[in-house]
Design a protein around this motif. Sequence first.
Motif, PDB file in Angstrom:
ATOM      1  N   MET A 150      62.920  55.077  32.893  1.00  0.00           N
ATOM      2  CA  MET A 150      62.437  54.493  34.065  1.00  0.00           C
ATOM      3  C   MET A 150      61.070  54.911  34.676  1.00  0.00           C
ATOM      4  N   ILE A 151      61.016  56.312  34.362  1.00  0.00           N
ATOM      5  CA  ILE A 151      59.858  56.882  34.768  1.00  0.00           C
ATOM      6  C   ILE A 151      58.494  56.258  33.971  1.00  0.00           C
ATOM      7  N   PHE A 152      58.797  56.328  32.712  1.00  0.00           N
ATOM      8  CA  PHE A 152      57.796  55.421  31.877  1.00  0.00           C
ATOM      9  C   PHE A 152      57.447  54.164  32.485  1.00  0.00           C
ATOM     10  N   TYR A 153      57.911  53.258  32.897  1.00  0.00           N
ATOM     11  CA  TYR A 153      57.584  52.316  33.637  1.00  0.00           C
ATOM     12  C   TYR A 153      56.923  52.415  34.778  1.00  0.00           C
ATOM     13  N   LEU A 154      57.347  53.432  35.419  1.00  0.00           N
ATOM     14  CA  LEU A 154      56.811  53.835  36.882  1.00  0.00           C
ATOM     15  C   LEU A 154      55.612  53.833  36.977  1.00  0.00           C
ATOM     16  N   LYS A 155      54.881  54.368  35.960  1.00  0.00           N
ATOM     17  CA  LYS A 155      53.497  54.513  35.940  1.00  0.00           C
ATOM     18  C   LYS A 155      52.625  53.326  35.900  1.00  0.00           C
ATOM     19  N   TYR A 156      53.146  52.464  35.344  1.00  0.00           N
ATOM     20  CA  TYR A 156      52.321  51.224  35.121  1.00  0.00           C
ATOM     21  C   TYR A 156      52.578  50.281  36.470  1.00  0.00           C
ATOM     22  N   PHE A 157      53.596  50.674  37.247  1.00  0.00           N
ATOM     23  CA  PHE A 157      53.733  49.848  38.542  1.00  0.00           C
ATOM     24  C   PHE A 157      52.790  50.756  39.566  1.00  0.00           C
ATOM     25  N   VAL A 158      52.812  51.759  39.418  1.00  0.00           N
ATOM     26  CA  VAL A 158      52.023  52.772  40.573  1.00  0.00           C
ATOM     27  C   VAL A 158      50.446  52.296  40.126  1.00  0.00           C
ATOM     28  N   ILE A 159      50.165  52.034  38.938  1.00  0.00           N
ATOM     29  CA  ILE A 159      48.714  51.913  38.524  1.00  0.00           C
ATOM     30  C   ILE A 159      48.499  50.477  39.176  1.00  0.00           C
ATOM     31  N   ALA A 160      49.413  49.313  38.979  1.00  0.00           N
ATOM     32  CA  ALA A 160      49.327  48.178  39.652  1.00  0.00           C
ATOM     33  C   ALA A 160      49.147  48.108  41.021  1.00  0.00           C
ATOM     34  N   TYR A 161      49.808  48.982  41.663  1.00  0.00           N
ATOM     35  CA  TYR A 161      49.932  49.190  43.165  1.00  0.00           C
ATOM     36  C   TYR A 161      48.312  49.585  43.603  1.00  0.00           C
ATOM     37  N   LEU A 162      47.875  50.636  42.761  1.00  0.00           N
ATOM     38  CA  LEU A 162      46.777  51.165  43.250  1.00  0.00           C
ATOM     39  C   LEU A 162      45.470  50.056  42.972  1.00  0.00           C
ATOM     40  N   LEU A 163      45.735  49.518  41.933  1.00  0.00           N
ATOM     41  CA  LEU A 163      44.778  48.446  41.750  1.00  0.00           C
ATOM     42  C   LEU A 163      44.821  47.068  42.791  1.00  0.00           C
ATOM     43  N   VAL A 164      45.970  46.889  43.342  1.00  0.00           N
ATOM     44  CA  VAL A 164      45.958  46.094  44.427  1.00  0.00           C
ATOM     45  C   VAL A 164      45.429  46.641  45.682  1.00  0.00           C
ATOM     46  N   VAL A 165      45.553  47.916  45.932  1.00  0.00           N
ATOM     47  CA  VAL A 165      44.897  48.517  47.053  1.00  0.00           C
ATOM     48  C   VAL A 165      43.603  48.696  46.863  1.00  0.00           C
ATOM     49  N   ILE A 166      42.899  49.127  45.686  1.00  0.00           N
ATOM     50  CA  ILE A 166      41.571  49.270  45.734  1.00  0.00           C
ATOM     51  C   ILE A 166      40.928  47.833  45.904  1.00  0.00           C
ATOM     52  N   GLN A 167      41.778  46.344  45.270  1.00  0.00           N
ATOM     53  CA  GLN A 167      40.998  45.305  45.475  1.00  0.00           C
ATOM     54  C   GLN A 167      41.113  44.778  46.728  1.00  0.00           C
ATOM     55  N   SER A 168      41.891  45.067  47.425  1.00  0.00           N
ATOM     56  CA  SER A 168      42.097  44.609  48.901  1.00  0.00           C
ATOM     57  C   SER A 168      41.407  45.442  49.886  1.00  0.00           C
ATOM     58  N   ASN A 169      40.553  46.436  49.264  1.00  0.00           N
ATOM     59  CA  ASN A 169      39.967  47.714  50.017  1.00  0.00           C
ATOM     60  C   ASN A 169      38.825  47.214  50.912  1.00  0.00           C
ATOM     61  N   VAL A 170      38.702  47.870  52.114  1.00  0.00           N
ATOM     62  CA  VAL A 170      37.738  47.360  53.153  1.00  0.00           C
ATOM     63  C   VAL A 170      36.279  47.748  52.634  1.00  0.00           C
ATOM     64  N   PHE A 171      36.267  48.656  51.681  1.00  0.00           N
ATOM     65  CA  PHE A 171      34.833  49.103  50.986  1.00  0.00           C
ATOM     66  C   PHE A 171      34.222  47.988  50.310  1.00  0.00           C
ATOM     67  N   PHE A 172      34.812  47.128  49.700  1.00  0.00           N
ATOM     68  CA  PHE A 172      34.095  46.065  48.753  1.00  0.00           C
ATOM     69  C   PHE A 172      33.667  45.079  49.758  1.00  0.00           C
ATOM     70  N   LYS A 173      34.624  44.580  50.781  1.00  0.00           N
ATOM     71  CA  LYS A 173      34.320  43.711  51.625  1.00  0.00           C
ATOM     72  C   LYS A 173      33.430  44.056  52.767  1.00  0.00           C
ATOM     73  N   GLY A 174      33.711  45.192  53.210  1.00  0.00           N
ATOM     74  CA  GLY A 174      32.886  45.816  54.585  1.00  0.00           C
ATOM     75  C   GLY A 174      31.553  46.503  54.339  1.00  0.00           C
ATOM     76  N   VAL A 175      31.577  47.265  53.310  1.00  0.00           N
ATOM     77  CA  VAL A 175      30.670  48.306  52.978  1.00  0.00           C
ATOM     78  C   VAL A 175      29.577  47.568  52.206  1.00  0.00           C
ATOM     79  N   LEU A 176      30.013  47.136  51.076  1.00  0.00           N
ATOM     80  CA  LEU A 176      29.432  46.385  50.105  1.00  0.00           C
ATOM     81  C   LEU A 176      28.811  44.647  50.309  1.00  0.00           C
ATOM     82  N   LYS A 177      29.523  44.230  51.430  1.00  0.00           N
ATOM     83  CA  LYS A 177      29.392  42.842  51.930  1.00  0.00           C
ATOM     84  C   LYS A 177      29.559  42.074  50.879  1.00  0.00           C
ATOM     85  N   LEU A 178      30.500  42.253  49.714  1.00  0.00           N
ATOM     86  CA  LEU A 178      31.153  41.421  48.817  1.00  0.00           C
ATOM     87  C   LEU A 178      32.084  40.366  49.371  1.00  0.00           C
ATOM     88  N   PHE A 179      32.030  39.078  49.204  1.00  0.00           N
ATOM     89  CA  PHE A 179      32.959  38.183  49.773  1.00  0.00           C
ATOM     90  C   PHE A 179      34.079  37.969  48.667  1.00  0.00           C
TER      91      PHE A 179
END
Length: 161
Positions: A1-30
């Motif tokens: 189970m812990i082996f699979y957990l790392k892939y889901f944590v990475i996916a969660y972090l990618l979702v957070v990075i993807q929806s981060n305000v940095f891209f849309k607010g600071v870099l003005k990327l739509f």
Amino acid sequence: MIFYLKYFVIAYLLVVIQSNVFFKGVLKLFIVPDFVLVYIFWLTMENKENIAKYVGLFTGIFLDLLNPEKTFINTFSYFFSTLYIINIKNKFIGLNFTLKLLAIVLFSLIVSIPKTVYSFFLSNVSLNQSLSLIGFYVLYNAVIIYFIYYFTVFVLKRDEI
């Protein structure tokens, strides 16, 4: 189970990075590249198809739960995109540059079109803006996915993926 957990944590972090305000607010990327789609592509190329299916389903459900409309568009688009990537994986390695690029564009279109069409009907965004959003989204994803593919095959000198 812990082996699979790392892939889901990475996916969660990618979702957070993807929806981060940095891209849309600071870099003005739509348009922000779809890091989850790139991650699913990478998992598939690393012969982790089952994990890619679970990650696609997990991130789709997670993004749909964050969405106030609760439509499950992300779940369907990420899961079917994952199935398409898995289906074409063995053929993908032998394709030339143009066909690889077209396959990557199809991956991106499977994810972007349902979301863009749904948001087009809910908002008063013009058709030209919606088409340009899809175009830039597909372009970003194509560049990133092809870079990942190029890096894993040619830079790391792998004959088989």
